[in-house]
Scaffold this motif. Sequence first.
Motif, mmCIF file in Angstrom:
data_model
loop_
_atom_site.group_PDB
_atom_site.id
_atom_site.type_symbol
_atom_site.label_atom_id
_atom_site.label_comp_id
_atom_site.label_asym_id
_atom_site.label_seq_id
_atom_site.Cartn_x
_atom_site.Cartn_y
_atom_site.Cartn_z
ATOM 1 N N VAL A 251 -3.762 5.932 -6.729
ATOM 2 C CA VAL A 251 -4.165 6.129 -5.228
ATOM 3 C C VAL A 251 -5.501 5.545 -5.177
ATOM 4 O O VAL A 251 -6.337 6.209 -5.640
ATOM 5 C CB VAL A 251 -3.689 7.676 -4.982
ATOM 6 C CG1 VAL A 251 -4.313 7.775 -3.400
ATOM 7 C CG2 VAL A 251 -2.376 7.839 -4.857
ATOM 8 N N CYS B 278 -5.068 6.150 5.867
ATOM 9 C CA CYS B 278 -3.609 6.729 6.169
ATOM 10 C C CYS B 278 -3.583 7.876 6.535
ATOM 11 O O CYS B 278 -2.479 8.369 7.569
ATOM 12 C CB CYS B 278 -2.743 6.268 4.732
ATOM 13 S SG CYS B 278 -2.759 4.673 4.399
ATOM 14 N N ILE C 114 2.947 7.895 0.818
ATOM 15 C CA ILE C 114 2.711 9.247 0.147
ATOM 16 C C ILE C 114 2.095 10.126 1.341
ATOM 17 O O ILE C 114 2.275 11.166 1.204
ATOM 18 C CB ILE C 114 1.755 9.051 -1.007
ATOM 19 C CG1 ILE C 114 2.141 8.153 -2.084
ATOM 20 C CG2 ILE C 114 1.158 10.427 -1.448
ATOM 21 C CD1 ILE C 114 1.456 7.740 -3.286
ATOM 22 N N THR C 115 1.184 9.248 2.119
ATOM 23 C CA THR C 115 0.540 10.196 2.949
ATOM 24 C C THR C 115 1.460 10.786 4.130
ATOM 25 O O THR C 115 1.216 11.976 4.667
ATOM 26 C CB THR C 115 -0.644 9.359 3.587
ATOM 27 O OG1 THR C 115 -1.477 8.946 2.642
ATOM 28 C CG2 THR C 115 -1.722 10.198 4.718
ATOM 29 N N MET D 182 0.966 -1.250 -0.059
ATOM 30 C CA MET D 182 -0.067 0.024 0.080
ATOM 31 C C MET D 182 0.814 1.070 -0.063
ATOM 32 O O MET D 182 1.289 1.664 1.173
ATOM 33 C CB MET D 182 -0.903 -0.066 1.176
ATOM 34 C CG MET D 182 -1.552 1.245 1.334
ATOM 35 S SD MET D 182 -2.947 1.225 2.439
ATOM 36 C CE MET D 182 -2.768 0.242 3.915
ATOM 37 N N HIS D 183 0.995 2.024 -1.165
ATOM 38 C CA HIS D 183 1.917 3.055 -1.316
ATOM 39 C C HIS D 183 1.347 4.271 -0.522
ATOM 40 O O HIS D 183 1.872 5.230 -0.552
ATOM 41 C CB HIS D 183 2.406 3.330 -2.745
ATOM 42 C CG HIS D 183 1.288 3.594 -3.747
ATOM 43 N ND1 HIS D 183 0.400 2.826 -4.077
ATOM 44 C CD2 HIS D 183 1.043 4.747 -4.295
ATOM 45 C CE1 HIS D 183 -0.372 3.238 -5.184
ATOM 46 N NE2 HIS D 183 -0.175 4.648 -5.043
ATOM 47 N N GLU D 184 -0.227 4.091 -0.491
ATOM 48 C CA GLU D 184 -0.743 5.373 -0.046
ATOM 49 C C GLU D 184 -0.144 5.561 1.414
ATOM 50 O O GLU D 184 -0.206 7.286 1.780
ATOM 51 C CB GLU D 184 -2.571 4.914 0.273
ATOM 52 C CG GLU D 184 -3.067 4.955 -1.107
ATOM 53 C CD GLU D 184 -3.199 3.620 -1.596
ATOM 54 O OE1 GLU D 184 -3.670 3.472 -2.518
ATOM 55 O OE2 GLU D 184 -2.096 2.838 -1.163
ATOM 56 N N CYS E 148 -1.486 8.122 -10.795
ATOM 57 C CA CYS E 148 -0.919 7.566 -9.384
ATOM 58 C C CYS E 148 -1.390 6.575 -8.752
ATOM 59 O O CYS E 148 -0.716 5.946 -7.886
ATOM 60 C CB CYS E 148 -0.667 8.761 -8.599
ATOM 61 S SG CYS E 148 0.301 10.143 -9.158
ATOM 62 N N ALA F 124 -8.334 4.503 0.911
ATOM 63 C CA ALA F 124 -7.230 4.229 1.599
ATOM 64 C C ALA F 124 -6.299 5.502 1.986
ATOM 65 O O ALA F 124 -5.495 5.318 3.041
ATOM 66 C CB ALA F 124 -6.294 3.192 0.574
ATOM 67 N N MET F 125 -6.391 6.463 1.259
ATOM 68 C CA MET F 125 -5.396 7.698 1.689
ATOM 69 C C MET F 125 -6.241 8.380 2.919
ATOM 70 O O MET F 125 -5.483 8.902 3.605
ATOM 71 C CB MET F 125 -5.237 8.508 0.330
ATOM 72 C CG MET F 125 -4.478 9.660 0.399
ATOM 73 S SD MET F 125 -3.417 9.747 -0.879
ATOM 74 C CE MET F 125 -2.477 11.055 -0.250
#
Length: 109
Positions: free
Chosen positions: A36, A44, A6-7, A1-3, A34, A40-41
């Motif tokens: 996203v 996060c 990033i967050t 989970m890249h969110e 991206c 999820a964002m």
Amino acid sequence: MHELAITESIVDAVCEHAAGRRVRSVQVEIGALCAVVPDAMHFCFDLATAGTIADGAALDLDIITARARCKACDREFVLVDMILLCDCGSADVDVITGREMCIKSMKVG
């Protein structure tokens, strides 16, 4: 989970620029390419802001539509997925929008 990564970067930048003032809300633009997931964002963001001056702040996400221009036929079109292919069959395209990631504003006080 890249969110999460990033967050966390967004929260770090916002807290640094708030200079000790309470952060009330943050507006972020993110390009559709991206990948996203907004829910999820938001999740996060709540985790990343816990215990910081941004704890309890609102996150406003604006997803920017991905657009490209075909070099073969000069047509501009919306990218509905990650396949960079024009209706004319050409894969020789320039992505115009959809890759951006920007903190547009924040409210403090």
